[in-house]
Design a protein around this motif. Sequence first.
Motif, PDB file in Angstrom:
ATOM      1  N   HIS A   5      16.544  31.114 -22.408  1.00 51.66           N
ATOM      2  CA  HIS A   5      17.712  30.256 -22.564  1.00 51.66           C
ATOM      3  C   HIS A   5      17.246  28.833 -22.817  1.00 51.66           C
ATOM      4  O   HIS A   5      16.175  28.427 -22.346  1.00 51.66           O
ATOM      5  CB  HIS A   5      18.579  30.278 -21.299  1.00 51.66           C
ATOM      6  CG  HIS A   5      19.156  31.606 -20.984  1.00 51.66           C
ATOM      7  ND1 HIS A   5      20.206  32.159 -21.678  1.00 51.66           N
ATOM      8  CD2 HIS A   5      18.822  32.522 -20.046  1.00 51.66           C
ATOM      9  CE1 HIS A   5      20.495  33.344 -21.184  1.00 51.66           C
ATOM     10  NE2 HIS A   5      19.674  33.591 -20.193  1.00 51.66           N
ATOM     11  N   THR A   9      21.572  25.333 -21.132  1.00 56.07           N
ATOM     12  CA  THR A   9      22.142  26.500 -20.453  1.00 56.07           C
ATOM     13  C   THR A   9      21.552  26.650 -19.056  1.00 56.07           C
ATOM     14  O   THR A   9      22.276  26.884 -18.083  1.00 56.07           O
ATOM     15  CB  THR A   9      21.885  27.780 -21.277  1.00 56.07           C
ATOM     16  OG1 THR A   9      22.499  27.620 -22.546  1.00 56.07           O
ATOM     17  CG2 THR A   9      22.436  29.008 -20.580  1.00 56.07           C
ATOM     18  N   ARG A  10      20.228  26.480 -18.942  1.00 52.33           N
ATOM     19  CA  ARG A  10      19.587  26.589 -17.632  1.00 52.33           C
ATOM     20  C   ARG A  10      20.030  25.462 -16.704  1.00 52.33           C
ATOM     21  O   ARG A  10      20.224  25.672 -15.507  1.00 52.33           O
ATOM     22  CB  ARG A  10      18.060  26.611 -17.778  1.00 52.33           C
ATOM     23  CG  ARG A  10      17.572  27.907 -18.409  1.00 52.33           C
ATOM     24  CD  ARG A  10      16.061  28.032 -18.497  1.00 52.33           C
ATOM     25  NE  ARG A  10      15.508  27.026 -19.391  1.00 52.33           N
ATOM     26  CZ  ARG A  10      14.786  25.973 -19.003  1.00 52.33           C
ATOM     27  NH1 ARG A  10      14.506  25.785 -17.730  1.00 52.33           N
ATOM     28  NH2 ARG A  10      14.324  25.115 -19.879  1.00 52.33           N
ATOM     29  N   GLY A 130      14.785  32.247 -17.255  1.00 50.00           N
ATOM     30  CA  GLY A 130      15.067  32.252 -18.691  1.00 50.00           C
ATOM     31  C   GLY A 130      14.363  31.151 -19.462  1.00 50.00           C
ATOM     32  O   GLY A 130      14.692  30.896 -20.614  1.00 50.00           O
TER      33      GLY A 130
END
Length: 131
Positions: A5, A9-10, A130
């Motif tokens: 990711h 997003t993280r 991710g």
Amino acid sequence: MAIQHGAATRTAAAQAIADELAGGTIKLFSGAVPANCAAADPAGELASGSLPSPCLTAAAGVLSLTGTWSFTGSAAGNAASFRLYSAGAVCEAQGDVTATGGGGVMEISDVAVTIGRAGSVTAYSETVGGA
């Protein structure tokens, strides 16, 4: 290949964790870290305290300690694990504990907890998956 990711997003996922834990509770235990947060608490609750609000900052998919995390001993023993609970008393995170500089997920001022003695968390960092 594992899924990856982006940082935004993280960071959003990290912020959701931080928001869930704000104003929650920390507990220290002498027992080992359970298999997951849904499992029963470890043996030997040693100390507890309230988390500040906010208690974590999120940046680049990493959660870092903010504010003062303190606890007071309710039993005597060596802390080996911790759990962080939301304000709704749901376990949201857990891991191992070491003394400051020991490299645990959470580092505390002294792993030797005694009844009535205050202690503090000196380091906590969590990287959202991710990356």
